[in-house]
Design a protein around this motif. Structure first.
Motif, PDB file in Angstrom:
ATOM      1  N   ILE A 153      16.062  -5.261 -26.448  1.00 54.88           N
ATOM      2  CA  ILE A 153      15.969  -6.687 -26.795  1.00 54.88           C
ATOM      3  C   ILE A 153      17.235  -7.190 -27.483  1.00 54.88           C
ATOM      4  O   ILE A 153      17.782  -8.232 -27.097  1.00 54.88           O
ATOM      5  N   PRO A 154      17.784  -6.502 -28.503  1.00 48.72           N
ATOM      6  CA  PRO A 154      19.035  -6.994 -29.102  1.00 48.72           C
ATOM      7  C   PRO A 154      20.179  -7.084 -28.099  1.00 48.72           C
ATOM      8  O   PRO A 154      20.940  -8.062 -28.085  1.00 48.72           O
ATOM      9  N   VAL A 155      20.309  -6.072 -27.227  1.00 46.05           N
ATOM     10  CA  VAL A 155      21.391  -6.078 -26.237  1.00 46.05           C
ATOM     11  C   VAL A 155      21.224  -7.253 -25.275  1.00 46.05           C
ATOM     12  O   VAL A 155      22.188  -7.971 -24.966  1.00 46.05           O
ATOM     13  N   ALA A 156      20.012  -7.465 -24.792  1.00 46.70           N
ATOM     14  CA  ALA A 156      19.756  -8.532 -23.822  1.00 46.70           C
ATOM     15  C   ALA A 156      20.080  -9.907 -24.412  1.00 46.70           C
ATOM     16  O   ALA A 156      20.661 -10.765 -23.734  1.00 46.70           O
ATOM     17  N   VAL A 171      24.019 -10.285 -24.699  1.00 49.77           N
ATOM     18  CA  VAL A 171      24.631 -10.389 -23.370  1.00 49.77           C
ATOM     19  C   VAL A 171      24.367 -11.768 -22.772  1.00 49.77           C
ATOM     20  O   VAL A 171      25.254 -12.405 -22.200  1.00 49.77           O
ATOM     21  N   CYS A 172      23.138 -12.245 -22.909  1.00 48.07           N
ATOM     22  CA  CYS A 172      22.771 -13.554 -22.342  1.00 48.07           C
ATOM     23  C   CYS A 172      23.588 -14.691 -22.953  1.00 48.07           C
ATOM     24  O   CYS A 172      24.107 -15.556 -22.232  1.00 48.07           O
ATOM     25  N   ILE A 173      23.709 -14.708 -24.263  1.00 47.89           N
ATOM     26  CA  ILE A 173      24.456 -15.785 -24.919  1.00 47.89           C
ATOM     27  C   ILE A 173      25.919 -15.778 -24.482  1.00 47.89           C
ATOM     28  O   ILE A 173      26.498 -16.827 -24.158  1.00 47.89           O
ATOM     29  N   GLY A 174      26.548 -14.602 -24.443  1.00 44.58           N
ATOM     30  CA  GLY A 174      27.943 -14.522 -24.017  1.00 44.58           C
ATOM     31  C   GLY A 174      28.134 -14.958 -22.580  1.00 44.58           C
ATOM     32  O   GLY A 174      29.036 -15.740 -22.268  1.00 44.58           O
ATOM     33  N   LEU A 175      27.280 -14.482 -21.690  1.00 42.80           N
ATOM     34  CA  LEU A 175      27.385 -14.807 -20.278  1.00 42.80           C
ATOM     35  C   LEU A 175      27.186 -16.302 -20.034  1.00 42.80           C
ATOM     36  O   LEU A 175      27.954 -16.943 -19.301  1.00 42.80           O
TER      37      LEU A 175
END
Length: 479
Positions: A251-254, A257-261
């Motif tokens: 969950i933290p990784v997802a 990653v989503c915000i940056g992308l």
């Protein structure tokens, strides 16, 4: 003292370390990332870009970055709490653990704005692109009577109802099916937006970026508030805490990653659109991305492809956000704060069937008949208030639960969560006095519901649980 549930009790009641309340663990990291992209990328960029450009001009890129900064600070908070308290309640549960039951209820109440209003607004935006797609493919358009509500010159917005109904059917079938559909739609819409950027940059002209900030700092601030709506939904990732295979790690990784992308994608799309035809021809125009492609290519085919991508993209937002809403209501129902129908999970599909159908009906009514432009700011301020509370919950739990297992820790603590609160308050201020009055009335109504129903039916009350955090840890589970 506040009626607090400890993180340990929340995890134990949810069954997170086993199968929680009949929910099944089927979502890996890739599915969570696609789920996050599915919840974020939709109306905000396909429909709302024109509103942001109308406010800020070419400086909308700065507005997107400022909105992203606000989200990044809060994303750190969600990442820490999502890994430490991996339950379906998301920010509602984080507030319960950090600040107490009454605050948690109001957070859940505000999430009705974030998810409910946004789903209805997204469904209305879907209707616009369905017409654009039909026009590109067949030269036909649905009559206004069937594609717009009374406030927009029609009778009923039938496509908006249809997309909500389709999302409900898919959600009822099962999480595995929903996750696969969301992943496929997320990949497709990312491909469409990358293709849009490629087309837009072929016609890029430096002169279209001047004047860069025609409305000055005020325009950038207003554009940031409008752009923020484009990021709403990333927190929905944390509602998958009980259906992720490895929630504490993934969950933290997802989230990050989503915000940056999404930030990189939004800035690229905005630059491509404005650089191709100029901000004055993008701002305030419905289906702006299709219009840009039509202008650049001189053909309606490319615009039709963008319209198809928008139809898919916006449908995936409806699916992902409705998923998040049902899981939050399920958590509130477990705690007794709302009727128990929302916590019932079908043993056959492992989904909250009744809760999903209720949510679909409630969301479909305003989508079908209401003009939602006037409440978008109310949705934004409610979301920002929830994000501010989550940052405060990080501060509270760091002090109260220093030994809590955290797979991710907010960097530069306590500066980061404090900045998160500050940015949220700034954007709340930018929504204007009328929105604040509406929000105050909305919170007052929520507090009344809590006093008259939620507090009386709370399972902490039913179990006779004391209000101190230590005692809350010893409170018996009511499930």
């Amino acid at each position: 003292m506040p009626r607090i549930k400890s993180p340990q009790l929340l995890v134990a009641e949810s069954g997170t370390d086993r199968e929680g309340h009949g929910l099944r663990r089927t979502m890996g990291l890739f599915q969570l990332i696609c789920f996050g992209v599915g919840a974020i990328v939709g109306t905000g960029i396909f429909v709302g870009l024109s509103d942001s450009v109308a406010q800020a001009g070419p400086a909308v890129v700065v507005s997107f970055v400022l909105a992203a900064v606000t989200c990044v600070f809060t994303a750190f908070a969600f990442a820490e709490l999502g890994g430490a308290i991996p339950v379906s309640g998301s920010s509602y549960s984080f507030a319960y653990a950090g600040l107490g039951e009454s605050t948690a209820f109001l957070v859940g109440w505000c999430l009705l704005l974030e998810y409910g209003v946004s789903v209805s607004a997204v469904a209305v935006g879907w209707s616009q692109y369905v017409n654009e797609l039909l026009d590109s493919l067949l030269g036909l358009r649905l009559p206004d009577a069937l594609s717009a509500g009374p406030g927009d010159g029609g009778v009923v917005n039938l496509p908006a109802v249809i997309v909500i109904a389709l999302a409900a059917v898919l959600l009822v079938r099962g999480v595995r099916e929903s996750a696969r559909a969301t992943a496929a739609m997320a990949v497709l819409k990312l491909a469409v937006l990358v293709a849009f950027c490629a087309i837009g940059f072929t016609a890029f002209q430096d002169g279209n970026l001047t004047p860069f900030s025609p409305a000055g700092l005020g325009g950038i601030g207003a554009g940031t508030t409008a752009a923020f709506f484009s990021y709403i939904g990333f927190d929905a990732i944390t509602t998958a805490g009980e259906e992720a295979k490895n929630p504490r790690r993934d969950i933290p990784v997802a989230i990050l990653v989503c915000i940056g992308l999404v930030t990189l994608l939004y800035c690229a799309v905005a630059l491509a659109a404005i650089g191709a035809i100029g901000g004055d021809r993008v701002g305030g125009r419905p289906a702006a991305l299709s219009h840009v492609v039509d202008e650049v290519t001189g053909s309606g085919v490319g615009g039709g492809v963008i319209a198809f991508g928008a139809v898919v993209a916006i449908a995936s937002v409806v699916l992902a956000v409705m998923y998040g809403q049902t899981r939050i209501l399920m958590s509130m129902s477990r705690d007794g704060l709302i009727p128990r129908v929302f916590e019932k999970v079908s043993p056959r599909t492992a989904t909250p069937v009744a809760g999903t159908l209720i949510v679909a009906v409630v969301f479909a009514v305003p989508a079908a008949f209401a003009s939602l432009d006037s409440v978008v700011n109310l949705c934004t301020i409610g979301t920002l208030a929830v994000m501010a509370v989550v940052n405060v919950a990080v501060l509270a739990l760091r002090r109260r639960e220093p030994g809590l297992a955290r797979t991710f820790r907010v960097p530069l603590y306590p500066v980061t969560p404090l900045l998160g609160v500050g940015f949220c308050l700034y954007l709340m201020y930018e929504t204007g006095g009328t929105t604040w009055i509406q929000f105050a009335a909305f919170l007052a109504a929520g507090l009344l519901v809590y006093v008259l129903y939620g507090r009386r039916n709370s399972r902490l009350t039913a179990a006779g649980a004391p209000v101190t955090p230590d005692a809350a840890e010893r409170a018996p589970s009511a499930v």
